[in-house]
Design a protein around this motif. Structure first.
Motif, PDB file in Angstrom:
ATOM      1  N   LEU A  39       1.329   7.523 -24.454  1.00 29.56           N
ATOM      2  CA  LEU A  39       1.423   7.645 -23.006  1.00 29.56           C
ATOM      3  C   LEU A  39       0.487   8.725 -22.461  1.00 29.56           C
ATOM      4  N   LEU A  40       0.415   9.851 -23.139  1.00 26.29           N
ATOM      5  CA  LEU A  40      -0.488  10.915 -22.699  1.00 26.29           C
ATOM      6  C   LEU A  40      -1.936  10.478 -22.790  1.00 26.29           C
ATOM      7  N   SER A  41      -2.273   9.756 -23.828  1.00 25.40           N
ATOM      8  CA  SER A  41      -3.650   9.261 -23.972  1.00 25.40           C
ATOM      9  C   SER A  41      -4.026   8.349 -22.812  1.00 25.40           C
ATOM     10  N   MET A  42      -3.115   7.470 -22.422  1.00 24.22           N
ATOM     11  CA  MET A  42      -3.383   6.571 -21.293  1.00 24.22           C
ATOM     12  C   MET A  42      -3.508   7.350 -19.986  1.00 24.22           C
ATOM     13  N   GLU A  43      -2.609   8.310 -19.781  1.00 23.36           N
ATOM     14  CA  GLU A  43      -2.628   9.092 -18.549  1.00 23.36           C
ATOM     15  C   GLU A  43      -3.898   9.939 -18.459  1.00 23.36           C
ATOM     16  N   ALA A  44      -4.275  10.564 -19.564  1.00 21.95           N
ATOM     17  CA  ALA A  44      -5.488  11.394 -19.583  1.00 21.95           C
ATOM     18  C   ALA A  44      -6.727  10.534 -19.349  1.00 21.95           C
ATOM     19  N   GLU A  45      -6.740   9.342 -19.906  1.00 25.59           N
ATOM     20  CA  GLU A  45      -7.874   8.446 -19.699  1.00 25.59           C
ATOM     21  C   GLU A  45      -7.929   7.972 -18.248  1.00 25.59           C
ATOM     22  N   ASP A  46      -6.773   7.709 -17.674  1.00 27.45           N
ATOM     23  CA  ASP A  46      -6.695   7.214 -16.305  1.00 27.45           C
ATOM     24  C   ASP A  46      -7.129   8.275 -15.281  1.00 27.45           C
ATOM     25  N   LEU A  47      -6.638   9.499 -15.427  1.00 33.21           N
ATOM     26  CA  LEU A  47      -6.899  10.546 -14.432  1.00 33.21           C
ATOM     27  C   LEU A  47      -7.906  11.597 -14.878  1.00 33.21           C
ATOM     28  N   GLY A  48      -8.160  11.700 -16.166  1.00 33.75           N
ATOM     29  CA  GLY A  48      -9.064  12.739 -16.656  1.00 33.75           C
ATOM     30  C   GLY A  48      -8.398  14.095 -16.617  1.00 33.75           C
ATOM     31  N   PRO A  49      -9.112  15.124 -17.075  1.00 33.09           N
ATOM     32  CA  PRO A  49      -8.534  16.469 -17.101  1.00 33.09           C
ATOM     33  C   PRO A  49      -8.090  16.921 -15.713  1.00 33.09           C
ATOM     34  N   ARG A  50      -6.926  17.526 -15.663  1.00 34.91           N
ATOM     35  CA  ARG A  50      -6.348  18.031 -14.411  1.00 34.91           C
ATOM     36  C   ARG A  50      -5.830  19.429 -14.642  1.00 34.91           C
ATOM     37  N   SER A  51      -5.706  20.161 -13.568  1.00 36.19           N
ATOM     38  CA  SER A  51      -5.080  21.480 -13.629  1.00 36.19           C
ATOM     39  C   SER A  51      -4.267  21.678 -12.359  1.00 36.19           C
ATOM     40  N   VAL A  52      -3.377  22.633 -12.409  1.00 35.32           N
ATOM     41  CA  VAL A  52      -2.520  22.926 -11.266  1.00 35.32           C
ATOM     42  C   VAL A  52      -3.362  23.570 -10.168  1.00 35.32           C
ATOM     43  N   LEU A  53      -3.348  22.968  -8.981  1.00 34.38           N
ATOM     44  CA  LEU A  53      -4.109  23.509  -7.853  1.00 34.38           C
ATOM     45  C   LEU A  53      -3.329  24.594  -7.130  1.00 34.38           C
ATOM     46  N   SER A  54      -2.027  24.435  -7.057  1.00 33.59           N
ATOM     47  CA  SER A  54      -1.148  25.452  -6.483  1.00 33.59           C
ATOM     48  C   SER A  54       0.233  25.252  -7.091  1.00 33.59           C
ATOM     49  N   PHE A  55       1.020  26.296  -7.055  1.00 31.60           N
ATOM     50  CA  PHE A  55       2.342  26.260  -7.672  1.00 31.60           C
ATOM     51  C   PHE A  55       3.375  26.680  -6.642  1.00 31.60           C
ATOM     52  N   LYS A  56       4.416  25.867  -6.486  1.00 31.95           N
ATOM     53  CA  LYS A  56       5.493  26.202  -5.553  1.00 31.95           C
ATOM     54  C   LYS A  56       6.820  26.159  -6.299  1.00 31.95           C
ATOM     55  N   LEU A  57       7.433  27.317  -6.426  1.00 30.28           N
ATOM     56  CA  LEU A  57       8.763  27.406  -7.016  1.00 30.28           C
ATOM     57  C   LEU A  57       9.774  27.071  -5.930  1.00 30.28           C
ATOM     58  N   GLU A  58      10.504  25.994  -6.124  1.00 27.30           N
ATOM     59  CA  GLU A  58      11.470  25.559  -5.107  1.00 27.30           C
ATOM     60  C   GLU A  58      12.836  26.183  -5.321  1.00 27.30           C
ATOM     61  N   THR A  59      13.306  26.171  -6.558  1.00 30.11           N
ATOM     62  CA  THR A  59      14.574  26.823  -6.878  1.00 30.11           C
ATOM     63  C   THR A  59      14.462  27.465  -8.251  1.00 30.11           C
TER      64      THR A  59
END
Length: 153
Positions: free
Chosen positions: A94-114
């Motif tokens: 599953l990770l291989s498919m997701e990485a192939e589909d979207l390519g490398p990603r990183s967190v653009l911003s982080f919001k702690l909700e709770t």
């Protein structure tokens, strides 16, 4: 009625979090957590700020691992409950498919909700449009924050 992008985002989270499994798969043992895991400590921090900082580090490592198909790291940063729902082999597929589909990603911003004790919910856009992780549960387990987004109910 919510727009279709919500369905796409939910599907991605469910697939990556172990809600989809293959029948007749034998679960493999979890790889050891990487020794450089910044969240490695025995007890939950007493300071909310420290706990939130450790959570953000874990989120960033999990996202980077997920979208570069670093299965061992992403799987190790998942809760035991999630690992019990998904074999390492299936998670790798599953990770291989997701990485192939979207390519490398990183967190653009982080919001702690709770953040309450050893439970937290966070949102963190990764530049994937409707597939950005929102309201994702995390738990403190085995000395660090673990992705617990495989909740199905």
């Amino acid at each position: 009625m919510r727009p279709v992008p919500w369905l796409v985002a939910a599907s991605a989270v469910l697939v990556l979090s172990g809600c989809v499994s293959q029948p007749h798969e034998e679960p493999r043992a979890m790889p050891p957590a990487p020794s450089e895991t910044p969240t490695s400590r025995k007890t939950l921090p007493s300071s909310r700020a420290e706990s939130a900082a450790l959570l953000e580090q874990a989120v960033r490592r999990h996202v980077t691992a997920t979208y570069t198909a670093d299965t061992d790291t992403a799987y190790a940063l998942s809760s035991q409950r999630c690992r019990d729902r998904q074999s390492l082999a299936r998670y790798d597929e599953l990770l291989s498919m997701e990485a192939e589909d979207l390519g490398p990603r990183s967190v653009l911003s982080f919001k702690l909700e709770t953040l309450s004790g050893g439970s937290a919910v966070a949102s963190y856009p990764i530049g994937a449009g409707g597939r950005d992780p929102r309201h994702v549960p995390w738990i403190w387990e085995d000395g660090g924050w673990r992705f617990d987004g495989c909740v199905t109910d």
